[in-house]
Design a protein around this motif. Structure first.
Motif, short mmCIF file in Angstrom:
data_model
loop_
_atom_site.label_atom_id
_atom_site.label_comp_id
_atom_site.label_asym_id
_atom_site.label_seq_id
_atom_site.Cartn_x
_atom_site.Cartn_y
_atom_site.Cartn_z
N ILE A 1 -5.81 13.83 -4.46
CA ILE A 1 -5.20 14.10 -3.15
C ILE A 1 -5.18 12.83 -2.27
N GLY A 2 -5.58 11.68 -2.87
CA GLY A 2 -5.48 10.41 -2.16
C GLY A 2 -6.70 9.99 -1.40
N HIS A 3 -7.83 10.60 -1.69
CA HIS A 3 -9.09 10.21 -1.04
C HIS A 3 -10.07 9.73 -2.10
N GLY A 4 -11.06 8.96 -1.66
CA GLY A 4 -12.04 8.46 -2.61
C GLY A 4 -11.56 7.24 -3.38
N ILE A 5 -10.39 6.73 -3.04
CA ILE A 5 -9.87 5.51 -3.67
C ILE A 5 -9.20 4.68 -2.58
N ARG A 6 -9.53 3.40 -2.54
CA ARG A 6 -8.97 2.49 -1.55
C ARG A 6 -7.93 1.59 -2.23
N VAL A 7 -6.73 1.61 -1.69
CA VAL A 7 -5.59 0.94 -2.32
C VAL A 7 -4.91 0.04 -1.30
N SER A 8 -4.44 -1.11 -1.74
CA SER A 8 -3.67 -1.99 -0.85
C SER A 8 -2.20 -1.55 -0.84
N PRO A 9 -1.48 -1.79 0.24
CA PRO A 9 -0.05 -1.45 0.27
C PRO A 9 0.74 -2.12 -0.85
N LEU A 10 0.34 -3.33 -1.25
CA LEU A 10 1.04 -4.02 -2.33
C LEU A 10 0.84 -3.30 -3.67
N HIS A 11 -0.38 -2.85 -3.95
CA HIS A 11 -0.63 -2.07 -5.16
C HIS A 11 0.24 -0.81 -5.16
N LEU A 12 0.33 -0.18 -3.99
CA LEU A 12 1.12 1.04 -3.88
C LEU A 12 2.59 0.77 -4.15
N ALA A 13 3.12 -0.32 -3.58
CA ALA A 13 4.53 -0.67 -3.76
C ALA A 13 4.84 -0.94 -5.23
N ALA A 14 3.96 -1.67 -5.91
CA ALA A 14 4.18 -1.99 -7.31
C ALA A 14 4.12 -0.74 -8.18
N ALA A 15 3.19 0.16 -7.87
CA ALA A 15 3.05 1.38 -8.65
C ALA A 15 4.25 2.30 -8.44
N TYR A 16 4.75 2.37 -7.22
CA TYR A 16 5.94 3.18 -6.96
C TYR A 16 7.16 2.60 -7.67
N ALA A 17 7.29 1.28 -7.66
CA ALA A 17 8.40 0.64 -8.36
C ALA A 17 8.37 0.99 -9.84
N THR A 18 7.17 0.97 -10.42
CA THR A 18 7.02 1.32 -11.83
C THR A 18 7.40 2.77 -12.09
N SER A 19 7.03 3.66 -11.17
CA SER A 19 7.25 5.09 -11.40
C SER A 19 8.72 5.49 -11.30
N ILE A 20 9.54 4.73 -10.56
CA ILE A 20 10.92 5.17 -10.35
C ILE A 20 11.98 4.24 -10.96
#
Length: 596
Positions: A416-435
């Protein structure tokens, strides 16, 4: 007394000479006269040449400004000059200009008191008495200023003091001011003398490529970035206005190419002007402006990470977007606090609806079908627990989940997005990979002609298409519906995470981190846009809900509507329906933020 003739006399001829020797006499006299005239002309030419040489030398001295160059310009251009940094279109982002340093030879000053008094007037940061003391204690040499303006140089010259001298060097400048400050970074003067200086990068690209930027030789190309200056300007302008409008502490934004990972814009707020030499002052809190929140900051981003739970469920073949999930009761794991939704959303809803409605219960229920280790490996494959590879020294950050064991409860919280700390850049790269079809993306800040044919497949193309459809529905009817834009289709996922308050020793619902990860166009994704706001408050609403759907989402809509034409994305023949009432206010008054 013998008479001395100063001029040779012709041989005397007797007047009674009848053989015409008078003619010989006059010829001899003319010969000697011509010889004397030639010598006089030669001597006059010599003195005239000397006179003109003296005049030329005096002219040079009169026009001299006392600058010490002695081949320094040649040395700068060939060895010390720092390379320019340009955007993908060749627009200059960082360059050099010639400036002058100021120093004194106190023993050569005609009037030290006069010099000290007037220098203190030209340079208010110098005290007259302290200057006099320096002149007395160091009669040979005193360094006064690292760099001065042309106007200041002229004022010093007008003092007419031969003991005040100038040294030429280069100054690193950033024509766009604070624009892209965290990416470009800062420099400092490592070494300086009267005839040369050495500039060293201390953050950002200036530090990362310090050796390359001072590469010797004249044949040097500028450092070309993937950044698009126009896109960067729009992102920074709107995000800055947005943080002010929502009274946020700060924010970050990233626009990335989903296929090759090129970063076209990156913003972290508050920012700084690299042209100004600002020192860190931890007591005043200005150190926060130097933190690149887009790559250095790691946060619990909340529901924006739920899409990876859905991706795992679909990729494993256990779920489809239409598989029903029980959300009727909170999820209780052992003796931990139950995971529940803020409001009742039904008995059973599809996996797609779990994401569209952002159900905590549904996400926790889905991940309970898998082993915690499977979740860990799946997130690892997206690169969450490794460095992103971006060419910035500050980007050596990894996502963190703490040192406690990866239990089922921990897996449910991460789902649900808790318990893990993520940088916005990690998030952007992961979203790019997913779509983008499921191929792993490595972010880059450099403009490169290299293709990415050897990329690793993380999820199937079929799963990627299903994720696009799910996130398209989030914007169409879910938590991201305030991102609708006439003429453009997009998808995305919202996230709102309450921040832990150390003073209260609990999570503070009044302080959160709101984010929205989106992409466009929906059916042929080209760009990912990630917007994050720190402690945003939409006080224009009576309910004052601080959720991402009311802050980061409409902000993203405004950004995409502005940058899409710049990036060459043509409008689609779609009708987004009625725009959110805040968005109407947001784009009024020539696109500036408004609370009317």
């Amino acid at each position: 007394m013998n008479r001395v003739n100063f001029r040779p006399m012709p041989r005397q001829i007797s007047p009674n000479d009848s053989r015409g020797q008078m003619t010989v006499y006059f010829k001899e006299e003319n010969r000697l006269r011509d010889k004397s005239s030639f010598r006089l002309l030669l001597l006059s030419g010599f003195f005239a040449s000397c006179f003109f040489l003296i005049v030329i030398k005096l002219t040079i001295i009169a026009g001299s400004d006392g600058t010490v160059n002695s081949g320094y310009n040649k040395k700068i251009s060939e060895y010390e000059s720092r390379q320019d940094i340009v955007d993908r279109n060749g627009n200059i982002l960082a360059t050099n200009i010639p400036v002058y340093s100021l120093y004194a030879h106190p023993e050569k000053l005609l009037d030290p008191e006069f010099a000290a008094k007037n220098l203190s007037l030209i340079f208010p940061d110098h005290d007259e008495n302290k200057l006099l003391k320096l002149f007395r204690e160091h009669p040979k040499f005193v360094f006064l200023k690292k760099s001065i303006t042309n106007n200041e140089k002229t004022q010093v010259l007008e003092l007419g003091e031969p003991g005040l001298r100038f040294g030429e060097r280069e100054l690193r400048i950033y024509p766009n001011g604070s624009l892209l400050s965290h990416v470009l970074g800062r420099t400092k003067i490592k070494e300086i003398s009267t005839t040369e200086s050495s500039i060293e990068g201390i953050s950002g690209l200036e530090k990362m490529f310090n050796n390359q930027l001072i590469k010797k030789g004249l044949d040097r190309d500028p450092l070309k970035l993937s950044i698009d200056l126009a896109t960067q300007s729009v992102l920074e302008d709107i995000l800055s206005d947005g943080t002010n409008f929502f009274n946020a502490k700060g924010g970050s934004g990233i626009i990335m190419d989903v296929n090759n990972g090129e970063v076209l814009a990156m913003v972290s707020l508050p920012n700084f002007d690299p042209n100004l030499r600002v020192k860190l002052n931890y007591s005043s809190g200005n150190n926060d402006m130097f933190l690149n929140k887009a790559v250095q900051g790691t946060y619990e981003l909340g529901s924006v990470l739920k899409i990876f739970t859905a991706a795992m469920a679909i990729e494993m073949g256990t779920f489809s977007p239409h598989t029903l999930v029980d959300v009727s009761q909170p999820v209780k794991i052992g003796k931990t606090n139950p995971i529940k939704d803020k409001s009742w959303i039904g008995d059973k809803i599809s996996l797609k609806e779990v994401i569209v409605k952002s159900s905590n219960v549904g996400s926790a229920r889905i991940i309970s079908s898998f082993e915690p280790e499977e979740q860990k490996k799946f997130l690892e494959s997206f690169g969450f627990f490794e460095e992103t590879g971006l060419e910035l020294p500050e980007a050596n950050i990894r996502s963190s989940v703490g040192s406690d064991p990866w239990t089922r409860y921990k897996a449910a919280m991460i789902a649900i997005g808790h318990g893990i700390r993520v940088s916005p850049l990690h998030l952007a790269a992961a979203y790019a990979t997913s779509i983008n079809g499921g191929l792993k993306v490595t972010p880059t800040i450099l403009r490169s002609s290299k293709n990415n044919n050897n990329r690793v497949r993380i999820i199937s193309h079929s799963t990627s298409i299903k994720l696009r459809e799910i996130m398209g529905e989030v914007v169409n009817s879910g938590t991201g519906k305030n991102a609708k834009i006439d003429g453009y289709s997009l998808g995305g996922k919202t996230g709102t995470a309450e921040k832990y308050d150390k003073k209260l020793n609990k999570f503070n619902y009044k302080k959160n981190y709101a984010s929205f990860a989106s992409f466009f166009p929906l059916h042929d994704p080209k760009y990912v846009v990630v917007i994050c706001l720190d402690e945003a408050s939409n006080s224009y609403k009576k309910t004052n809900k601080r959720i991402a759907g009311n802050t980061a989402v409409p902000l993203t809509a405004e950004i995409i509507s502005r940058v899409a034409p710049i990036l060459g994305v043509k409008p689609e023949m779609i009708d987004s329906g009625s725009l959110y009432d805040f968005r109407v206010d947001f784009i009024s008054d020539k696109g500036r933020l408004s609370e009317n």
